[in-house]
Structures are given as structure tokens and as C-alpha cells.
Design a protein around this motif. Sequence first.
Motif, PDB file in Angstrom:
ATOM      1  N   HIS A   1      -2.928 -32.160   6.235  1.00  0.00           N
ATOM      2  CA  HIS A   1      -4.042 -33.109   6.037  1.00  0.00           C
ATOM      3  C   HIS A   1      -3.585 -34.559   6.132  1.00  0.00           C
ATOM      4  O   HIS A   1      -4.410 -35.465   6.269  1.00  0.00           O
ATOM      5  CB  HIS A   1      -4.707 -32.856   4.679  1.00  0.00           C
ATOM      6  CG  HIS A   1      -3.861 -33.237   3.493  1.00  0.00           C
ATOM      7  ND1 HIS A   1      -2.767 -32.489   3.086  1.00  0.00           N
ATOM      8  CD2 HIS A   1      -3.941 -34.300   2.645  1.00  0.00           C
ATOM      9  CE1 HIS A   1      -2.213 -33.068   2.035  1.00  0.00           C
ATOM     10  NE2 HIS A   1      -2.898 -34.157   1.745  1.00  0.00           N
ATOM     11  N   ARG A   2      -2.280 -34.796   6.105  1.00  0.00           N
ATOM     12  CA  ARG A   2      -1.722 -36.146   6.214  1.00  0.00           C
ATOM     13  C   ARG A   2      -1.140 -36.424   7.598  1.00  0.00           C
ATOM     14  O   ARG A   2      -0.446 -37.420   7.784  1.00  0.00           O
ATOM     15  CB  ARG A   2      -0.643 -36.352   5.155  1.00  0.00           C
ATOM     16  CG  ARG A   2      -1.123 -36.362   3.712  1.00  0.00           C
ATOM     17  CD  ARG A   2       0.052 -36.518   2.744  1.00  0.00           C
ATOM     18  NE  ARG A   2       0.906 -37.648   3.117  1.00  0.00           N
ATOM     19  CZ  ARG A   2       2.184 -37.759   2.745  1.00  0.00           C
ATOM     20  NH1 ARG A   2       2.748 -36.814   2.004  1.00  0.00           N
ATOM     21  NH2 ARG A   2       2.906 -38.809   3.114  1.00  0.00           N
TER      22      ARG A   2
ATOM     23  N   ASP B   1      -1.443 -39.998   9.225  1.00  0.00           N
ATOM     24  CA  ASP B   1      -0.667 -41.003   8.512  1.00  0.00           C
ATOM     25  C   ASP B   1       0.829 -40.810   8.742  1.00  0.00           C
ATOM     26  O   ASP B   1       1.566 -41.783   8.986  1.00  0.00           O
ATOM     27  CB  ASP B   1      -0.991 -40.940   7.021  1.00  0.00           C
ATOM     28  CG  ASP B   1      -0.183 -41.936   6.208  1.00  0.00           C
ATOM     29  OD1 ASP B   1      -0.317 -43.149   6.453  1.00  0.00           O
ATOM     30  OD2 ASP B   1       0.603 -41.511   5.334  1.00  0.00           O
TER      31      ASP B   1
END
Length: 321
Positions: A307-308, A311
Motif C-alpha cells: 500500500h506504500r 511513496d
Amino acid sequence: MQLLGQHHVSLMTGKAEQNYDFFTRILGMRLVKKSVNQDNTTSYHLFYGDAVASPGTEVTYFDYPGIGPSYPGVSSISSTSLRVPTTASLRFWQERLDSLGIKHGEIIQRAGRNTLAFEDFEGTQLILAADEGEAGVAPGEPWTAEGIPLEHAIVGLGPVTLTVADAKPTALVLTQLMGFRKVGTYPSPAGDFAEIEVFATGEGGSGAEVHLEARPDLPKFRLGRGGAHHVAFRIPNEEEYAKWIDRIAASGLQNSGRVDRDYFRALYFREPNGILFELSTDTPGFDIDEPIESLGEKLGLPSFLEHRRADIESKLRPLKW
């Protein structure tokens, strides 16, 4: 409840691109996972192994651009071995390393096997060890690489050498806690020092040995580029992993407890001389998020970091190879 042998060795590099070139083009190993250091996601974690990412074949590197050099000494994993099929393979590699201008030693015996020591561009101490069909942990599957015949290809991890000031406490952890057995000794290539002790686990053989060297004359190791961060040993499944969690906890040694790396489950602890050991499961493996055919082609992230992704990718420097 028995450890099967080496799972992986993790080291440090300051130049991921050159590291990739060395292990894939020069040594002919396969990049089986391009991921990140899960404890510092701004750093790449590269895994090199056999054709199908078999447990017990991986050499892994954390990438830290600008990291200083390692300083050899005690409390270290001082060399990492890679298995090749035969002594004829060692002669092939001797010629190949010569042709590429790579520093290496002569073919000599260590623990009854013919071996060839060499080092990479950052000073990583590596040894090729000839199997010669010996009994023990099975080798991995060779990866097809240009200029390297399959009959001479690297097929997994061989023995790791631990260099310590005092061998006794480390030997006790290996035998009484981890279930290794002492199977022999051989003279230290360093000369007038105690013999190097050989410990084996599981089915034994090159893929299941630790070589323990006492060198009270040396300073303490300082980790940097080319140095080994930790060595991991194989647990066959998660059922036995749970038992090892309890066993290490009961020993009184400070440890990490359960650590989920997604591709395997891990447990970390330091033996009395300060070397970091890891116990890792063979399961589930590196193909849980990409097929065997395309391993290492994309950035692999464990499920709990997916989910990251945007980033994490934005903070990683691009790799150009």
C-alpha cells in the motif's frame, strides 16, 4: 527439529549497479528478487540465487551508496562460499577470473574440498567450493548465463566462515542450541593459528556447514561495503519455526521474536561473539508475488508494504543496468 543448512548470507554494497553486474554477468547468478530493506525502505535489497530461487542459494545485498569500507577482524562472517560442481569448474573459474582481472588465490583444500578464494570490487571475501558429488544438502539449479557452461555454474551457498576471538562460546551455541555437530578440522590458511573447526547440520555437506576460526590476534570487525551483515539458516516450515521461536526464547539470548518477511519467516539473535544469526523458513518463497519466469524484473514489495508502493518508489534512486 533440525536446521537444514544455510538459507542466505546478507552483505553490504555501496554500488548496486556494479554489484548487479558482478553477480549476474561475472558470476552468472540470477537476480531473483529486487526489493527494499524492510527496516529502511530507502535502501534496495538485492537477492542473487539459482534458476528457481531455491532456499540455500541466495547471496543478498543491502545497498547504501557512499558507505565506507569494511575492516576485517573478529566477530565477523569473514568469508562466504559458493558451490560449483567439480574441481574442473574451479579451473574454469580460475581462468575466467584471470581474464576479467579479478583478484583470486590458488586452488587449495579446505575441509577436504578443493576451493578457490577471490574477492569482488568492494572486497567481499568469496570462496568457490567444488562439490565433486559429495553427499549432503542437494545443490540448486544452475542459471543460464553467457560465457558460463552449465556444468561449471554456481549452484548454491557453501560453508560460511565465522572468525571470532574465542571459539568456545560460539561452538556451544552451534552445538547445544542450534543442533550442529562437529565433523572435523583443517589448518588455517592464516598460518600459525588453531585449526579451523567444521560444524554441520541436517544432511551435512557443503550447503550445511559453518567453519569456525579463532583469531585472538585480530581487532574487531567493522561493517562496511563488502562486509557480511548476517547469515541465515534454513527452517523447513512454519510449524518448526514456531518451535525455534520457543527454543531461542528459552535460551536467554536476546532475540527479535517473530519477524514476517513475507517471502519467509525470520528470527534474529546474536551469538556470544556478536555475530548476527537468522533462522528463516523455506516457505512460502520468492514466487508469491511474481512468477518464477520473471523473478527480479520488477520491484518486489512484501504485502504489508504494497500500500506504500508509490511513496517507496518515489524515494528510491533509479537503478540503471
